[in-house]
Design a protein around this motif. Structure first.
Motif, PDB file in Angstrom:
ATOM      1  N   ILE A 291       0.772  -1.117   0.425  1.00 19.21           N
ATOM      2  CA  ILE A 291      -0.021   0.003  -0.063  1.00 19.21           C
ATOM      3  C   ILE A 291       0.529   1.179   0.162  1.00 19.21           C
ATOM      4  CG2 ILE A 291      -1.765   1.302   0.880  1.00 19.21           C
ATOM      5  CD1 ILE A 291      -2.689  -1.415   2.627  1.00 19.21           C
ATOM      6  N   LEU A 292       0.229   1.869  -1.227  1.00 23.84           N
ATOM      7  CA  LEU A 292       2.005   3.361  -1.330  1.00 23.84           C
ATOM      8  C   LEU A 292       0.473   4.156  -0.296  1.00 23.84           C
ATOM      9  CD1 LEU A 292       2.399   1.389  -3.515  1.00 23.84           C
ATOM     10  CD2 LEU A 292       3.924   3.724  -3.969  1.00 23.84           C
ATOM     11  N   VAL A 293       0.819   5.206   0.711  1.00 25.39           N
ATOM     12  CA  VAL A 293      -0.356   6.236   1.039  1.00 25.39           C
ATOM     13  C   VAL A 293       1.350   7.351   1.014  1.00 25.39           C
ATOM     14  CG1 VAL A 293      -0.610   6.936   3.116  1.00 25.39           C
ATOM     15  CG2 VAL A 293      -0.199   4.272   2.328  1.00 25.39           C
ATOM     16  N   GLU A 294      -0.233   9.083   0.488  1.00 21.32           N
ATOM     17  CA  GLU A 294       0.139  10.145   0.613  1.00 21.32           C
ATOM     18  C   GLU A 294      -0.181  10.596   1.486  1.00 21.32           C
ATOM     19  OE1 GLU A 294       1.901  13.661  -1.340  1.00 21.32           O
ATOM     20  OE2 GLU A 294       2.389  11.686  -1.383  1.00 21.32           O
ATOM     21  N   VAL A 295       0.776  11.086   2.664  1.00 24.73           N
ATOM     22  CA  VAL A 295      -0.372  11.324   3.642  1.00 24.73           C
ATOM     23  C   VAL A 295       0.322  13.807   3.647  1.00 24.73           C
ATOM     24  CG1 VAL A 295       0.047  11.983   5.805  1.00 24.73           C
ATOM     25  CG2 VAL A 295       0.784  10.106   4.858  1.00 24.73           C
TER      26      VAL A 295
ATOM     27  N   ALA B  55      -0.497  -4.260  -5.602  1.00 31.70           N
ATOM     28  CA  ALA B  55       0.062  -2.504  -5.209  1.00 31.70           C
ATOM     29  C   ALA B  55      -2.171  -2.184  -5.014  1.00 31.70           C
ATOM     30  CB  ALA B  55       0.628  -2.214  -6.162  1.00 31.70           C
ATOM     31  N   MET B  56      -1.272  -1.084  -4.041  1.00 29.01           N
ATOM     32  CA  MET B  56      -2.957  -0.433  -3.586  1.00 29.01           C
ATOM     33  C   MET B  56      -2.021   1.072  -3.684  1.00 29.01           C
ATOM     34  SD  MET B  56      -5.470  -3.745  -1.419  1.00 29.01           S
ATOM     35  CE  MET B  56      -4.127  -4.532  -0.746  1.00 29.01           C
ATOM     36  N   GLY B  57      -3.876   2.315  -3.713  1.00 28.40           N
ATOM     37  CA  GLY B  57      -2.601   2.909  -2.555  1.00 28.40           C
ATOM     38  C   GLY B  57      -3.892   3.833  -1.658  1.00 28.40           C
TER      39      GLY B  57
ATOM     40  N   ARG C 297     -11.923   6.956  -7.009  1.00 33.37           N
ATOM     41  CA  ARG C 297     -10.659   6.431  -8.151  1.00 33.37           C
ATOM     42  C   ARG C 297     -10.186   5.405  -6.908  1.00 33.37           C
ATOM     43  NH1 ARG C 297      -8.222  10.476 -11.337  1.00 33.37           N
ATOM     44  NH2 ARG C 297      -7.161   8.715 -11.762  1.00 33.37           N
ATOM     45  N   GLY C 298     -11.024   4.788  -6.653  1.00 36.23           N
ATOM     46  CA  GLY C 298     -10.295   3.232  -5.634  1.00 36.23           C
ATOM     47  C   GLY C 298      -8.617   3.624  -4.606  1.00 36.23           C
ATOM     48  N   LEU C 299      -9.190   4.782  -4.168  1.00 41.36           N
ATOM     49  CA  LEU C 299      -8.345   4.882  -2.995  1.00 41.36           C
ATOM     50  C   LEU C 299      -8.683   4.833  -1.534  1.00 41.36           C
ATOM     51  CD1 LEU C 299      -5.885   7.817  -3.799  1.00 41.36           C
ATOM     52  CD2 LEU C 299      -5.564   5.565  -4.505  1.00 41.36           C
ATOM     53  N   PHE C 300      -7.947   4.209  -0.301  1.00 44.29           N
ATOM     54  CA  PHE C 300      -8.520   4.109   1.272  1.00 44.29           C
ATOM     55  C   PHE C 300      -7.785   5.349   0.941  1.00 44.29           C
ATOM     56  CE2 PHE C 300      -6.776  -0.460   1.100  1.00 44.29           C
ATOM     57  CZ  PHE C 300      -7.512  -0.786   0.968  1.00 44.29           C
ATOM     58  N   VAL C 301      -9.005   6.103   2.177  1.00 45.87           N
ATOM     59  CA  VAL C 301      -8.957   7.651   2.754  1.00 45.87           C
ATOM     60  C   VAL C 301      -8.749   7.526   3.623  1.00 45.87           C
ATOM     61  CG1 VAL C 301      -9.635   9.608   2.625  1.00 45.87           C
ATOM     62  CG2 VAL C 301     -10.262   7.712   0.342  1.00 45.87           C
ATOM     63  N   LEU C 302      -8.294   8.155   4.419  1.00 47.24           N
ATOM     64  CA  LEU C 302      -7.577   8.318   6.106  1.00 47.24           C
ATOM     65  C   LEU C 302      -7.451   9.644   6.591  1.00 47.24           C
ATOM     66  CD1 LEU C 302      -5.921   5.684   4.801  1.00 47.24           C
ATOM     67  CD2 LEU C 302      -5.313   5.496   6.697  1.00 47.24           C
ATOM     68  N   ALA C 303      -7.659   9.761   7.658  1.00 48.58           N
ATOM     69  CA  ALA C 303      -8.469  11.093   8.414  1.00 48.58           C
ATOM     70  C   ALA C 303      -8.048  11.343   9.623  1.00 48.58           C
ATOM     71  CB  ALA C 303      -9.619  12.021   7.842  1.00 48.58           C
ATOM     72  N   GLN C 304      -7.807  12.346  10.294  1.00 50.90           N
ATOM     73  CA  GLN C 304      -7.618  12.691  11.434  1.00 50.90           C
ATOM     74  C   GLN C 304      -8.959  12.483  11.950  1.00 50.90           C
ATOM     75  OE1 GLN C 304      -5.348  15.191  12.550  1.00 50.90           O
ATOM     76  NE2 GLN C 304      -4.872  15.222  14.959  1.00 50.90           N
ATOM     77  N   SER C 305      -8.911  11.758  13.649  1.00 48.67           N
ATOM     78  CA  SER C 305     -10.230  11.702  13.800  1.00 48.67           C
ATOM     79  C   SER C 305      -9.913  12.252  15.573  1.00 48.67           C
ATOM     80  CB  SER C 305     -11.141  10.971  13.775  1.00 48.67           C
ATOM     81  OG  SER C 305     -11.949  10.713  14.813  1.00 48.67           O
TER      82      SER C 305
ATOM     83  N   ASP D  93     -17.917  -0.402   4.003  1.00 50.44           N
ATOM     84  CA  ASP D  93     -18.003  -1.494   3.454  1.00 50.44           C
ATOM     85  C   ASP D  93     -18.297  -1.674   2.101  1.00 50.44           C
ATOM     86  OD1 ASP D  93     -17.729  -1.828   5.850  1.00 50.44           O
ATOM     87  OD2 ASP D  93     -19.475  -2.703   6.751  1.00 50.44           O
ATOM     88  N   LYS D  94     -18.686  -0.523   1.301  1.00 49.56           N
ATOM     89  CA  LYS D  94     -18.742  -1.431  -0.195  1.00 49.56           C
ATOM     90  C   LYS D  94     -17.702  -1.399  -0.975  1.00 49.56           C
ATOM     91  CE  LYS D  94     -23.593  -0.227   0.432  1.00 49.56           C
ATOM     92  NZ  LYS D  94     -24.554   1.202  -0.128  1.00 49.56           N
ATOM     93  N   PHE D  95     -16.777  -0.194  -0.330  1.00 45.65           N
ATOM     94  CA  PHE D  95     -15.226  -0.160  -0.770  1.00 45.65           C
ATOM     95  C   PHE D  95     -14.556  -1.267  -1.883  1.00 45.65           C
ATOM     96  CE2 PHE D  95     -10.870   0.944  -0.939  1.00 45.65           C
ATOM     97  CZ  PHE D  95     -10.576   1.832  -2.519  1.00 45.65           C
ATOM     98  N   ARG D  96     -14.018  -1.332  -3.080  1.00 47.95           N
ATOM     99  CA  ARG D  96     -13.068  -2.102  -3.671  1.00 47.95           C
ATOM    100  C   ARG D  96     -12.309  -1.389  -3.696  1.00 47.95           C
ATOM    101  NH1 ARG D  96     -15.122  -3.973  -0.603  1.00 47.95           N
ATOM    102  NH2 ARG D  96     -17.290  -6.763  -0.616  1.00 47.95           N
ATOM    103  N   PRO D  97     -10.644  -1.530  -3.454  1.00 49.98           N
ATOM    104  CA  PRO D  97      -9.499  -0.654  -3.716  1.00 49.98           C
ATOM    105  C   PRO D  97      -9.261  -0.825  -5.164  1.00 49.98           C
ATOM    106  CG  PRO D  97      -8.905  -2.023  -2.224  1.00 49.98           C
ATOM    107  CD  PRO D  97     -10.217  -2.408  -2.419  1.00 49.98           C
TER     108      PRO D  97
END
Length: 90
Positions: A10-14, A45-47, A65-73, A83-87
């Motif tokens: 997994i390639l993560v852009e922060v 590979a996933m993003g 666009r098929g990316l995992f999206v992470l955010a601060q909480s 749950d419907k997301f498919r990377p």
């Protein structure tokens, strides 16, 4: 950031504040990943994109666009994908 195990990467852009431009640039890097890093040619590979501030429309764009999206909480990080997301895979 690159996170790898035996068969996945997994390639993560922060960013502090994630934008659509950041996502587009990360997608371009994902397209180049395996040709530039042949050591990982056999992994799935996933993003992912992450930000301290992730506007809702930017999160939706990354999701579509098929990316995992992470955010601060608070003091944690949450995955905004449902749950419907498919990377997308590269």
């Amino acid at each position: 950031m690159l996170v790898v195990n035996s068969d996945q990467a997994i390639l993560v852009e922060v960013k502090s504040k994630l934008s659509q431009t950041d996502i587009d640039e990360h997608l371009e890097r994902l397209e180049k990943f395996k040709p530039l890093m042949p050591r990982y040619s056999d992994v799935k590979a996933m993003g992912a994109v992450a930000g301290m501030v992730v506007p809702e429309e930017v999160a939706r764009y990354g999701y579509r666009r098929g990316l995992f999206v992470l955010a601060q909480s608070g003091d944690s990080v949450v995955i905004l994908n449902d749950d419907k997301f498919r990377p997308r895979q590269w």
